[in-house]
Design a protein around this motif. Sequence first.
Motif, short mmCIF file in Angstrom:
data_model
loop_
_atom_site.label_atom_id
_atom_site.label_comp_id
_atom_site.label_asym_id
_atom_site.label_seq_id
_atom_site.Cartn_x
_atom_site.Cartn_y
_atom_site.Cartn_z
N SER A 167 -42.05 -27.07 10.33
CA SER A 167 -41.32 -26.50 11.41
C SER A 167 -42.93 -26.79 12.32
O SER A 167 -43.71 -26.07 11.87
CB SER A 167 -41.26 -25.08 11.21
OG SER A 167 -41.36 -24.30 10.53
N VAL A 171 -39.85 -23.50 16.36
CA VAL A 171 -38.91 -23.77 16.01
C VAL A 171 -39.09 -22.74 14.79
O VAL A 171 -38.29 -21.80 14.76
CB VAL A 171 -39.09 -25.34 14.81
CG1 VAL A 171 -38.07 -25.00 14.07
CG2 VAL A 171 -38.38 -26.15 15.38
N GLU A 172 -40.20 -22.12 13.77
CA GLU A 172 -40.45 -21.36 13.12
C GLU A 172 -40.53 -19.72 13.44
O GLU A 172 -39.68 -19.10 13.09
CB GLU A 172 -41.99 -21.81 12.55
CG GLU A 172 -42.55 -20.44 11.86
CD GLU A 172 -43.92 -20.60 10.94
OE1 GLU A 172 -44.58 -21.11 10.84
OE2 GLU A 172 -45.06 -20.10 12.27
N ARG A 388 -37.72 -28.95 10.08
CA ARG A 388 -37.44 -27.25 10.81
C ARG A 388 -36.82 -25.96 9.49
O ARG A 388 -36.66 -24.84 9.88
CB ARG A 388 -35.58 -27.65 11.28
CG ARG A 388 -35.74 -28.81 12.77
CD ARG A 388 -34.94 -29.21 13.23
NE ARG A 388 -34.95 -30.05 14.46
CZ ARG A 388 -35.43 -29.97 16.07
NH1 ARG A 388 -35.09 -28.52 16.42
NH2 ARG A 388 -35.14 -30.53 16.41
N VAL A 411 -32.52 -23.29 8.15
CA VAL A 411 -32.64 -23.71 9.56
C VAL A 411 -31.31 -22.99 10.01
O VAL A 411 -30.41 -22.97 10.00
CB VAL A 411 -32.65 -25.23 9.65
CG1 VAL A 411 -32.79 -25.48 10.95
CG2 VAL A 411 -33.23 -26.27 8.67
#
Length: 423
Positions: A167, A171-172, A388, A411
């Motif tokens: 990711s 996103v992280e 993700r 996620v």
Amino acid sequence: MIHRRQATRTMAVALATLVALTAAGCSSKAKSGDEKGTGAGGVKSGKGVTDKTIAVGALTDMTGVYATLGKSVTQAQQLYVKQVNAAGGICGRKLELTVRDHGYDPQKALSAYTELEPKVAGYMQFIGSPFVAAVKQRVDGQDKGLVLPQAWSASLLGSPYIRVLGSTYDVETINAVDFLVKEKGLKSGDKLGHVYFEGDYGENALAGSKYAAGKAGLTVIEQKIKPTDNDMSAQVAALKQAGVKGIVISAGPRQAASLVGVAAATKLLVPVIGNNSAFAPQLLGTQAGPALEKMYWFASPSLPIGADTPAAKKLVADYQAAYPGDSLDNGIVAGWTAASVFGEALKKACDAKDLSREGIDKALLTLNAYDAGFGMHDFSDPKAPSSRESVILQPDKSVPGGMRTVREPFVSDAAKGFTPKAG
């Protein structure tokens, strides 16, 4: 590891100029290097590939800001190459890994890339988002060698040849904020502090925290710092005065230790969560160690080196046998995963009888569910990160590698609906 404001604009201009000069200097060699034709076994070859060897590069940092990471990543990749060669190599050829330490210096990084470019099929490692971004146009245009960077900025997305493993920072960070909301009590109306490095790394992470905060009804209180800022006292004081209920840090291990240590000492007892490069197990031996174990978490794109899985246990045993006395950290996982992905792409390219750079890149696109033992990756879309998912880890000196899993790969709903902004 790193968007572009005033401090990084200067670096970007300097890097772009250097890239242009070095590209011009080697352009006369480019054509002859690509015209090797068909080699042993009827397999098409290209730069870095002979009938007996496949040369791969590693552009690392073993003496600069990310020296700890660079050492672990590099040694894990050297271990991978040694094991592959002992088993007979790939496509009847032995792997040769050439390592260059750029010390997180832009001129050294570009010089090393230019030196190795005519000699290797691609790169298992390239530390430093600004350096990778500086050669992106050249890689996509004339070079076309696969690059697997140890950097997770969304600005690196979009290239068919530079592929982010795991990711991206935005996103992280969205997943990290989800952890604070779901498991650490942050709620709508609360203030969330975010301490971040200027540049691609920090600002990409900030984009994620702002997006997640908007979804959760939080207000982000920003504190921008430089990589040379090691004392977080001023930032902690500002966040305490603002009344934050949690903190995200997108910086290096040293800044994370200072932040958590100062927060604990000043009774700002709120959960702190960092990005994957904001922790090193060596921190547990410092004065900040006890505070880190109590109030610090960090997000990772993979399971930790100390995971209770056969793959992790084997890698730990093999790594300790190869490098006795060296610390275990997630740089080992990052290096091993990147090497494994590169190796798998080479195997697929061999099956297709095309070990040219274009053939290797094409082969990578076929890996849509690859797991080297620490997490699933999909490389079929160059505009997307390979995953993700994030794993939430907590420092724990009693666990191999100094970190234990407190939330398995997931996620968040917010991350599912988020589109990283490719460069």
